[in-house]
Design a protein around this motif. Structure first.
Motif, PDB file in Angstrom:
ATOM      1  N   VAL A   1      -1.729  -1.817  -3.518  1.00  0.00           N
ATOM      2  CA  VAL A   1      -2.741  -0.672  -3.996  1.00  0.00           C
ATOM      3  C   VAL A   1      -1.814   0.692  -3.731  1.00  0.00           C
TER       4      VAL A   1
ATOM      5  N   ALA B   1      -8.654   3.813   2.403  1.00  0.00           N
ATOM      6  CA  ALA B   1      -7.554   3.152   2.342  1.00  0.00           C
ATOM      7  C   ALA B   1      -8.122   1.657   2.836  1.00  0.00           C
ATOM      8  N   MET B   2      -8.744   1.542   3.819  1.00  0.00           N
ATOM      9  CA  MET B   2      -9.343   0.384   4.458  1.00  0.00           C
ATOM     10  C   MET B   2     -10.072  -0.561   3.480  1.00  0.00           C
TER      11      MET B   2
ATOM     12  N   TYR C   1      -1.917   5.102   7.679  1.00  0.00           N
ATOM     13  CA  TYR C   1      -2.395   4.695   9.128  1.00  0.00           C
ATOM     14  C   TYR C   1      -3.472   3.678   8.895  1.00  0.00           C
ATOM     15  N   ALA C   2      -4.391   3.958   8.178  1.00  0.00           N
ATOM     16  CA  ALA C   2      -5.559   2.937   8.211  1.00  0.00           C
ATOM     17  C   ALA C   2      -5.231   1.587   7.432  1.00  0.00           C
ATOM     18  N   ALA C   3      -4.295   1.831   6.455  1.00  0.00           N
ATOM     19  CA  ALA C   3      -3.807   0.530   5.525  1.00  0.00           C
ATOM     20  C   ALA C   3      -3.107  -0.405   6.528  1.00  0.00           C
TER      21      ALA C   3
ATOM     22  N   PHE D   1       0.902  -1.150   0.003  1.00  0.00           N
ATOM     23  CA  PHE D   1       0.044   0.064  -0.179  1.00  0.00           C
ATOM     24  C   PHE D   1       0.831   1.309   0.058  1.00  0.00           C
TER      25      PHE D   1
ATOM     26  N   ALA E   1     -10.208   9.757   4.179  1.00  0.00           N
ATOM     27  CA  ALA E   1      -9.005   9.129   3.681  1.00  0.00           C
ATOM     28  C   ALA E   1      -8.727   7.979   4.303  1.00  0.00           C
ATOM     29  N   ALA E   2      -9.067   7.564   5.625  1.00  0.00           N
ATOM     30  CA  ALA E   2      -8.902   6.282   6.227  1.00  0.00           C
ATOM     31  C   ALA E   2      -9.850   5.094   5.619  1.00  0.00           C
TER      32      ALA E   2
ATOM     33  N   VAL F   1      -2.631   4.654  -3.896  1.00  0.00           N
ATOM     34  CA  VAL F   1      -3.766   5.846  -3.948  1.00  0.00           C
ATOM     35  C   VAL F   1      -2.643   7.286  -4.137  1.00  0.00           C
TER      36      VAL F   1
ATOM     37  N   VAL G   1     -10.817   1.336  13.993  1.00  0.00           N
ATOM     38  CA  VAL G   1      -9.606   1.983  13.410  1.00  0.00           C
ATOM     39  C   VAL G   1     -10.017   3.543  13.945  1.00  0.00           C
TER      40      VAL G   1
ATOM     41  N   VAL H   1      -7.662  -1.957   0.751  1.00  0.00           N
ATOM     42  CA  VAL H   1      -6.965  -3.109   1.151  1.00  0.00           C
ATOM     43  C   VAL H   1      -7.733  -4.469   1.626  1.00  0.00           C
ATOM     44  N   ARG H   2      -8.910  -4.131   2.143  1.00  0.00           N
ATOM     45  CA  ARG H   2      -9.565  -5.314   2.455  1.00  0.00           C
ATOM     46  C   ARG H   2     -11.176  -5.017   1.784  1.00  0.00           C
TER      47      ARG H   2
ATOM     48  N   GLY I   1      -3.147  -4.257   8.630  1.00  0.00           N
ATOM     49  CA  GLY I   1      -2.296  -5.234   8.454  1.00  0.00           C
ATOM     50  C   GLY I   1      -1.300  -5.245   7.276  1.00  0.00           C
ATOM     51  N   VAL I   2      -1.716  -4.283   6.356  1.00  0.00           N
ATOM     52  CA  VAL I   2      -0.714  -4.289   5.277  1.00  0.00           C
ATOM     53  C   VAL I   2       0.578  -3.218   5.007  1.00  0.00           C
TER      54      VAL I   2
ATOM     55  N   MET J   1      -4.274   7.455   5.314  1.00  0.00           N
ATOM     56  CA  MET J   1      -4.320   6.501   4.244  1.00  0.00           C
ATOM     57  C   MET J   1      -3.369   5.121   4.989  1.00  0.00           C
TER      58      MET J   1
END
Ligand SMILES: Cc1ncc(C[n+]2csc(CCOP(=O)(O)OP(=O)(O)O)c2C)c(N)n1
Ligand code: SF4
Lengths: 358, 244
Positions: A50, B79-80, A65-67, A24, B75-76, A52, B66, B83-84, A71-72, A63
């Motif tokens: 991924v 990304a979440m 932080y969240a990815a 990511f 934004a979060a 972005v 999260v 990736v999933r 776990g990624v 982003m």
């Protein structure tokens, strides 16, 4: 046989991250780091990751932080004012123990600054940058190969401590082209971390990745966190020493300046001047163990691309203020070997004082 | 005659909530909890928390969370979800978080039509920090930072998400409230529909819920509900605005 690429520093950093398992990336264009973003735009799609392009550095850092929370292995990168915008987000990484990785390709100047090289993000990078008590584990590459290798290992280093890693590169290292040995791909399973958020069925304890403020008993957490930082300081100091044992004058430099400083040591030695070099590879933890190698040292000299001798302050601090400590500060210009040698000669001749350089 | 009793709380609610008496967040969380339980998607849901009173859902709901900085859910969530992609990624946001400090991230997620869901609690103020002016504070309304009431001249116009998002290419946009059982029912339907849009890969969905903050409004819980019904609902376009 290992594959050798002729490649730009920024591209090597991005490829090193990809090979190290980064799946990511989020970032925002800014010179001189945009090649990292562009490389990721191409490569993440090829490796099933991924990419972005965030609407800002603030969005991008969050982003990541969240990815990472899911776990990624994740990376963001920036420079100058973009790095500044990421500081809030990075503080949350630290508090939530998110092992994210960020690369700052330093450019020179205050505010928007300039697009060419500088090393004047030192204070911001090493002294925290966001609010609260923290330092980032900071790696300082000085070649295209190190850009690749440090990015390659940065995720494991961050995961080992559950603490963010900063790769503090600069415009010169980022833009220059050198041969670079490519590392093999690492396998990484995004489900392997037990703390990562993946969705929890009822009956099992749910997971919260959050700023520590909201979840932990603070005294216990503080103690745990301080111990973690102490262990990082004890175990992760890295540096390179060149002719340090018998050095009368020891240079200290990281990143692009250390390349020039190394040249100065070799040339000075040909002239019989006993110069040495301590090159920090980690800037935090600062490699203070390196000072124990000094035996005949009369003075320390930092070589750094800023105006105020930012790095010199830490050299004074970590050397225990035992030596007169000078700084050669070159602002936006890459230092020159002959200028460093001339400066050393002046110190030997007693012609300059180590007073503040600005 | 069978006596009417309160419905049992869904399994996702693990303890009593920590909101003030009469707070709208508590009612919304219960609604969301019921929908996640009924859709049997708790294990497939990751909630992106805002920072505000709203974040206290974490203490009473057994679901993965999260929490990025205040307002950065757009934004979060982006990304979440990327990736999933098999998880339901949603936020329970404050109107300060989603429309002020995080407006850029909210709008960017919406204009990209990210396949994520926003539930925005519009209580016309900043609840957690003591009732200051929010983008949703109504003209003439008191707030702790606009003690003479909000005026267009001094504080600018208020924000209406429906006016802003109406023409976007997104999957679902609705505004509901919780002032009566039938309104709660409408909210529940909208919550479910938004999550179904996400399940079906339709794109961005946002449900704004008009909720009371009796504490900062200085009203009893009953008065606060009446205030929504009499003062807020008439000013707003309610119901489903986009449903693709
Ligand atoms: C960057 C940042 N700025 C300010 C705050 C302080 N703060 C916490 S919650 C909040 C606003 C809450 O209002 P709203 O988003 O409407 O949510 P509510 O409390 O009403 O649920 C603010 C300003 C913060 N935590 N972070
Ligand atoms: S202050 Fe307002 S929003 Fe916050 S918990 Fe109390 S009633 Fe709810």
């Amino acid at each position: 046989m290992a594959e050798i690429l002729l490649i730009k520093g920024n591209e090597a950093l991005a490829e090193g991250a990809i090979r190290g398992g980064c799946r990511f990336y989020a970032g925002y264009p800014i010179t001189p780091q945009s090649e990292i973003l562009e490389w990721m735009g191409k490569r993440q799609a090829e490796v099933g990751g991924v990419f972005v392009q965030g609407e800002s550095e603030i969005a991008s850092v969050n982003m990541v932080y969240a990815a990472r929370a899911l776990g990624v292995r994740s990376l963001t990168s920036s420079s100058g004012p973009g790095f500044t915008l990421k500081q809030e987000g990075i503080a949350y990484w630290v508090s939530a123990e998110i092992p994210g990785v960020i690369a700052c390709v330093q450019r020179y100047g205050i505010g928007d600054g300039f697009i060419g090289a500088g090393q004047d993000n030192y204070w911001q990078a090493i002294k925290g940058g966001g609010n609260g008590d923290y330092h980032l584990i900071t790696l300082a590459p000085n070649s295209v190969q190190e850009n690749m290798d440090m990015a390659y290992e940065s995720f494991e280093l961050a995961e080992k401590w559950r603490h963010p890693v900063l790769i503090l590169s600069d415009a010169t290292i980022g833009q220059m082209i050198e041969p670079c040995e490519v590392r093999p791909y690492k396998e990484y399973d995004k489900d392997q971390l037990d703390w990562a958020v993946k969705g929890t069925p009822i009956g099992q304890p749910n997971k919260i990745v959050s700023d520590v403020t909201y979840i932990e008993p603070i005294d216990e957490w503080n103690e745990y966190y301080l111990n973690k930082c102490r262990k990082i300081i004890e175990t992760e100091q890295r540096w390179e020493s060149i002719h340090v044992n018998d050095a009368e004058i020891c240079l200290l430099a990281y990143g692009i300046s250390s390349r020039i400083a190394e040249g100065a040591v070799r040339k000075a030695r040909e002239e019989g001047i006993k110069l040495g070099l301590i090159r920090p590879i980690t800037l935090w933890p600062f490699p203070k163990k390196a000072f124990s190698e000094l035996k005949n040292c009369k003075a320390l000299v930092t070589v750094e691309m800023n105006m105020m001798g930012q790095f010199r302050e830490d050299v004074i601090l970590y050397s225990g203020n035992k030596y007169p400590t000078y700084a050669i500060t070159t602002a936006y210009k890459v230092p020159k070997i002959d200028d460093i040698i001339a400066f050393a000669k002046k110190i030997i001749a007693g012609e300059i004082e180590p007073e503040e350089v600005f | 005659m069978a006596r009417k009793t309160a419905k049992k709380a869904p399994v996702i609610m693990k303890c009593e909530n920590m909101f003030c008496a009469g707070c709208g967040h508590s009612i919304f969380d219960r609604i969301l909890g019921e929908v996640l339980t009924e859709m049997n998607i708790i294990q497939d849901t990751i909630i992106c928390s805002d920072i505000g009173c709203n974040h206290q859902f974490q203490y009473s709901m057994a679901v993965d969370v999260v929490m990025p900085p205040h307002g950065k859910m757009g934004a979060a969530l982006t990304a979440m979800k990327r990736v999933r992609p098999n998880k339901y990624c949603l936020t329970i946001a404050g109107d300060g978080g989603a429309y002020a400090i995080g407006l850029g991230e909210t709008m960017s997620a919406a204009t990209r039509d990210e396949n994520v869901t926003f539930f925005v609690m519009n209580n016309t103020c900043y609840g957690m920090t003591g009732g200051q002016l929010a983008p949703t504070t109504q003209i003439g309304q008191w707030s702790s930072s606009t003690p003479r009431g909000r005026s267009i001249e001094e504080h600018g116009r208020d924000f209406d998400v429906v006016k802003v998002m109406k023409n976007l290419d997104i999957a679902y946009l609705a505004r509901t409230t919780i002032t009566s059982p039938s309104e709660i029912d409408k909210t529940k339907k909208a919550v479910r529909k938004a999550l179904e849009k996400q399940r079906d890969g339709k794109g961005f969905s946002l449900v704004e819920v008009l909720v009371p903050c009796p504490t900062n409004w200085g009203m009893s819980p009953v008065k606060a509900m009446e205030h929504i019904k009499n003062e807020l609902v008439p000013r707003y376009e309610m119901g489903e605005i986009i449903d693709k």
